[in-house]
Structures are given as C-alpha cells and as structure tokens.
Scaffold this active site. Structure first.
Site, PDB file in Angstrom:
ATOM      1  N   TYR B 155      67.928 -58.972 -34.399  1.00 53.16           N
ATOM      2  CA  TYR B 155      69.225 -59.121 -35.046  1.00 53.16           C
ATOM      3  C   TYR B 155      69.207 -60.372 -35.933  1.00 53.16           C
ATOM      4  O   TYR B 155      69.601 -60.341 -37.099  1.00 53.16           O
ATOM      5  CB  TYR B 155      70.310 -59.242 -33.973  1.00 53.16           C
ATOM      6  N   LYS B 159      69.676 -60.652 -40.000  1.00 54.55           N
ATOM      7  CA  LYS B 159      70.752 -61.477 -40.570  1.00 54.55           C
ATOM      8  C   LYS B 159      70.164 -62.594 -41.433  1.00 54.55           C
ATOM      9  O   LYS B 159      70.692 -62.927 -42.493  1.00 54.55           O
ATOM     10  CB  LYS B 159      71.632 -62.063 -39.453  1.00 54.55           C
TER      11      LYS B 159
END
Lengths: 438, 249
Positions: B155, B159
């Site tokens: 994740y 990002k």
C-alpha cells in the site's frame, strides 16, 4: 474490532457483546438471519443502563449510517438515515432556520436511538416526545424484509417501534418534522425557588408563555432548604426582539481520565456554588442552544467523572395529584441516604400523547437524578425509591434503567404484553432478558 | 484562492471525498462524481443535496482499473459540465500486507488500484489542464507513502509512487499555472480502517475532507491532513535506515 467501546452511558453494568457489525451503506446490511445468537441495533450508546447492551450477542452498529436523504424547505420534513446524529442535524439546519422539534439533554444521539427510546425534552408540555413528530420510517426485520411504518401503514409496528428499545427491528431511515427557529439563540430566564411547592407555583405561571422549561434541584440540601433549585425557562430568541451575540466557536473539552471526582464533598460544594451563583431571584440572558440544551455535552465523556464503577440514573414520572408530596419524600430519602447526585432535574410533562406503545412520558412530574454506583448499597437505596414511586402510581424510564425488576416493568407498562407480539424473534437486549427473567 | 466551479471526483463515495464534495457543493460548484457503485453514489448525491448543495451533480459508476476508459470518462465529464476546474482522485483500498505476502499475485491488482490508475487518470487530465493553463489536480497519497514499513509497504509503495509522480507533474505544470496537490492523510476513522483499534491520532473524515477542500482552494503543493503529520513523518523519514530496519513499524 474493539468491543470495549460498546458500553452504555452509565458504564454499569459492565457487559460486552460477543461481536459488533458496523453498517455504512443503507442497502448493504449483513444477512441478519445468518448471525449466530441475538442481535440488537446500537447507535452512540447514550442509553444509561442496559437497554442498548447485548451481552454475548451481536450489536449492529449504525453510527456509520449517517447520510441525509431529503429535505422539504417549505414544510421542514427531513428524511435521513438512522445513524445521523442530532448534532449533525443542528449543524446543518439551524443556520437555515430549522430546529429539532424535540431534543433531549444531549445532542450526541442518533435519530434511530431518539425513536427507539422516544426521547423527550424541555418542551414536552408544548411538543410531546420525539416520536410525535415522526411521519414514517423503514424497519428492517431479521428475515430481510423492509417495511415502511407510519400512522397509516403498518401502524401497530410503527407504534411498537417508537419507544420499542430497538427490539422490533432496525430503523434504517426515518422521516420527521423539524420546526422553524428564528436564530441559534434562546431568551432564557432563571428563577430561584426555595421548595418543591414554589417550583409548582412558578411552573404553573410559566407553562403557557414558555416553550421550554426545566429545573435543577439541589439534592444536597435538606431541612428548610429541601427542594430548592433553579427554574430555567425560555423561548427561541428572534433577532427582531433581541440583540443576539455572535456565534460561539465550536469545540469540546475532553474529560481526561476515569476518576471518581463526584463524591459527597464535591457534590455539596458544587450544589452550593451552583445554587448561589445567582444572587437575585430572577436572571435573564440570551444564550446559544448549546449551553441552553446541552451544558454537559461541552465536556466530552463527562460520565467518566463518576469513576470506573460507573453510575446509575433514576428517572420516574408520577401523575399529578400527590406529586408534590412524592417529590418531597424522594428528595428527603436521597438527602438522608447521602448518595451524591450533582445533577437532579425536575420537569412537568404535558398531556400530548405519543404514538409509542411503550413511551415513558405521560402527564405528571418527572424527576431524573444520577447516583454513583457503590455496589449493593446503591441498589438498595434505589429499591426504596421504587416503593415511593409505585405508591404514587408512578413509573420508571427503561432508557435510564439498569436494575428495575421484571414485575415492576410489566406493571409500569401493561402495554408490554401487547408489545411482545411485535418483537423481532432474532432481537433481544440485556435489558429485555433482565426484565423477563426476574 | 482560485474559483472552482466544476469538480470531478474519483472515489466520491468514500467517507473523505464525499465530505470534500459537500464543501464544494455548498459553494455552488457542479460535481461529477465517480465511484464503483451507483447505489452508493446516489446515496452520497442525496446527502450532498440536502446539506446545502444546489449544484448540478452527475454520478457515474466506473472501475478505475478500466484503464482504456480513462480518457473517454474525463472527456465526457468535461463535456457534461462544460469544462473542468479541478480533479480530485481519492479512490483506493487498504489491502492486508499479510495476505499479500501469502498471495503476491494480488499485488498487481492492488498496485493498479492504488497507484497506476491514479497516475493514468492524472496524466490524461494533465493534458487538458496544461492547455487550459489553470486548474487543480489533487490526489490522495498517504503518510504511508513517505517511508516503507513492514506492516503495509505494498500500500505504502503504491501511495509513494503517487507522491513521486505528483511531484514530477507539479514540476511540469507549474509554468502552465496548474496547481498539483499531493494529499497525505494520516489515520482517518473511515470504513477502510474499521477493523483497526482507534487511538488519539485518528481524525474524522469530516475534518480531513474539509482540510482537502481548503488545500485545493489555497493552491498548496503538499498537504498533510491533519497538519501534525508533517512533523511526525519528518521524524520518521529521518531515522537512519540502519536503525529503522530493526523497528517493528
């Protein structure tokens, strides 16, 4: 999922669900039938006792169901999801000239909870309960059916659900009237009274001209001072009649930690200061709706001030007649017992009837007071108060209760025998099991 | 403060972006809302209309990993609204790192959702705004993208790719007068984080949504939401790698 946060406001009794399921979208509920054991809807847990708790069962947490659906600018008819809070409604609608028709003493409750407990406020004598302003809602039952309930459609289920303690199903959305308000402010008057008798005199003179009224009673004062207090009454303040102050800045002070700040000494000191803060017999002021309705909301988590054992709230209503005698007897008993209660509230209910089958308010006088939980001693004292209330033909409020007997509950609410027909077979609460077991 | 009257939002049914949408609608902006699920979008649309938006609101169900559709979708939004002043890309998922460790084949999908789809959408929009010589492209990255941690580095790296991409895009578009905003929320109390234990660092989606609105209006480059995360992440970024690798973060 942290289950510790699913407590009730009084933090007594200390019981936990075995699971909680949060719902965020109105059309995306879990399959209720597949959940093992009992279920109960849960909003923000502001019920004081165990009516919002479900020990070893599952709570359906609806606080995430917080969207508005529609609003009619002409009539004030608002439709929203059940988890919308009264605080959010005020935030968006007071600036547009609309107020809640009925609000209790905290705005941090959900619309679903307001209906399930059929809450009341300072304007009961003029507007009745929250349920009086509900036009319809959708009820989700455990078998997956969604039913529209209104006074015309499924009226029995409508009536059973208002004040039905979340046992008849899950309210997914509700529609109810807001009422026009000229500003965010109230023209308030505070009048000192020296006795319960004087309270009744002031109350009688105020009922007609004031939309809102409530009194604080000094529960630490006995003898000649028994039943003294402050009578607050008010109306919406229009900018045409008053110079309104600027809007206050929002903000909450969090209560720092669990601490038994409330004890006999602090209560006596508080009551003395509070009663004597007002030098004159009568004081008038213009106040924002927050201090007017929600003085305690300013301290986030004030319930922690009672310490980690929690506290009990005791609220009854007794019919007019021997009400003065009853209130005096109860106050004398409370003073004698030495139980600390810094917030005791006295108010008369009017005769507007709620559609709710198990609705608590009825014509008479209601008194609500907090007691720190000190084990058996507290329960025994409250049992004594029960006898006085019952003798006067009074009843207790389930939303505040954690200890009334099952026999008393069914005596207070004979309608409960009819109500059971509308309970969803999958639904139960710790309160409901308690009053059906003893 | 720039005038923003036509806003397109991806992930518009998310708790954060729907709050930002409310702020824009309250100012009278027109909205083009995109998310996976049409029913959710209509729920959000009604909520925005009741809370004070008199604006025109278009909703469109669309899967952001449908890369072939990106250009057409942005063009149709521009056509429907008669132009575009700002694009907010806010969709995303929070996959479990542990599950990804066990099933690395899912990494591609998560990276597509949280990284590549954002980069692709912003790139198509960039060409429009570059020509228009004004406007705002905002994308939600994360504090997790500032440094890789064992608890959520897939994740985090998706990002982080957004942050680096946005930095490059900002560099390219600054001479065209286009504002490129990287948003880095910390912990937010939303459906995405429902299973995590909450602490004092958690912010409400209302607050974060409003902060994003303000950052878009003020022409900021990078916005930590809430602002204290800028300091927290400054410290985290400056821990020497030799020490950092031994921490259980």
């Amino acid at each position: 999922m942290n289950l510790d946060s699913y407590s009730s406001w009084g933090r007594y009794p200390k019981i936990k669900p075995k699971d909680a399921k949060r719902v965020f979208w109105i059309n995306e509920f879990p399959n209720l039938e597949e959940i093992e054991g009992n279920i109960l809807p849960y909003g923000l847990g502001k019920s004081y006792g165990d009516s919002c708790l479900n020990e070893n069962g599952t709570l359906i947490d609806l606080s995430g169901l917080n969207k508005f659906i529609s609003f009619n600018e002409e009539t004030g008819l608002l439709r929203c999801e059940a988890g919308v809070t009264l605080a959010t409604i005020l935030d968006y609608f007071v600036p547009r000239g609309w107020f809640l028709s009925v609000t209790p003493g905290t705005k941090f409750i959900t619309v679903g909870g307001a209906i399930g407990n059929d809450v009341h406020g300072k304007n009961h004598h003029k507007m009745g309960t929250f349920g009086c302003h509900v036009t319809q809602f959708e009820l989700l039952r455990s078998n997956g059916t969604r039913t529209i309930c209104s006074p015309e459609q499924n009226s029995e289920l409508f009536s059973a659900t208002i004040g039905g303690l979340g046992l008849t199903g899950i309210i997914t959305w509700a529609e109810f009237y807001l009422k026009p308000c000229p500003s965010a402010f109230f023209a308030m008057e505070s009048v000192k009274f020296g006795s319960v008798k004087e309270f009744f005199e002031i109350n009688e003179a105020s009922d007609k001209d004031y939309d809102y009224s409530v009194s604080w009673v000094d529960c630490s004062a006995g003898g000649n001072n028994l039943g003294r207090g402050l009578y607050t009454r008010g109306n919406h303040a229009s900018p045409k009649d008053y110079n309104l102050p600027p809007l206050p800045k929002p903000g909450l002070i969090p209560f720092p930690f669990d601490a038994p700040f409330i004890n006999n000494l602090s209560v006596i000191a508080f009551c003395m200061l509070y009663y004597n803060k007002q030098f004159t017999k009568k004081e008038a002021s213009i106040v924002h709706y927050n201090p007017f309705f929600y003085p305690l909301d300013a301290v986030d988590g004030w319930n922690k001030a009672y310490g980690k054992n929690g506290f009990l709230q005791y609220q009854f209503v007794v019919p007019f007649g021997n009400d003065e005698y009853t209130v005096n007897t109860i106050l004398r008993e409370v003073v004698k017992s030495g139980m600390s209660s810094f917030l005791t509230v006295l108010k008369t209910f009017g005769n507007i009837k709620s559609p709710g089958m198990l609705s608590f308010p009825r014509p008479g006088i209601t008194l609500a007071t907090d007691f720190r939980f000190d084990g058996e001693k507290t329960l025994k004292e409250l049992a004594k108060l029960d006898e006085i209330v019952k003798f006067a033909g009074g009843i207790l409020y389930p939303a505040k209760d954690a200890r009334m007997s099952g026999k008393d509950f069914f005596d207070f609410y004979p309608e409960a025998n009819e109500f059971v027909k509308y309970i969803d077979p999958k639904f139960s609460s710790s309160f409901w099991r308690r009053v059906n077991s003893n | 403060m720039s005038v923003m009257k036509k806003i397109m939002i991806f992930g518009a049914a998310s708790a954060i972006a729907s709050e930002t949408a409310k702020c824009f609608a309250k100012e009278g902006a027109d909205l083009f809302l995109v998310d996976l699920n049409l029913d959710r979008l209509n729920t959000v649309k009604n909520d925005i209309l009741v809370t004070g938006g008199k604006a025109n609101i278009e909703v469109m169900a669309f899967d952001a990993t449908n890369f072939e559709g990106h250009n057409d979708l942005i063009n149709s939004a521009i056509e429907k609204m008669g132009g575009l002043d700002a694009l907010l890309i806010a969709h995303g998922t929070l996959p479990s790192q542990e599950k990804l460790n066990q099933n690395p084949k899912d990494i591609v999908r998560e990276f597509n959702i949280n990284g590549l789809s954002v980069i692709s959408l912003a790139s198509f929009a960039a060409n429009y705004f570059e020509e228009k010589k004004s406007g705002c492209i905002a994308a939600i990255s994360s504090v997790a993208g500032d440094r890789g941690r064992q608890s959520n580095y897939i994740y985090g790296s998706a990002k982080g790719s957004i942050s680096i991409f946005m930095s490059g895009l900002r560099n390219r578009l600054s001479k065209s007068g286009v504002n490129v905003l990287t948003i880095k929320p910390g912990f937010v109390n939303t459906p995405m984080t429902v299973d995590m234990p909450k602490n004092l660092l958690y912010a409400s989606p209302q607050k974060v949504g409003e902060l994003i609105f303000k950052a878009m209006k003020s022409g900021k480059d990078i916005a930590y939401t809430p602002g204290f995360w800028r300091l927290v992440m400054f410290i985290i970024r400056h821990i020497p790698e030799g020490i950092f690798k031994k921490l259980s973060l």
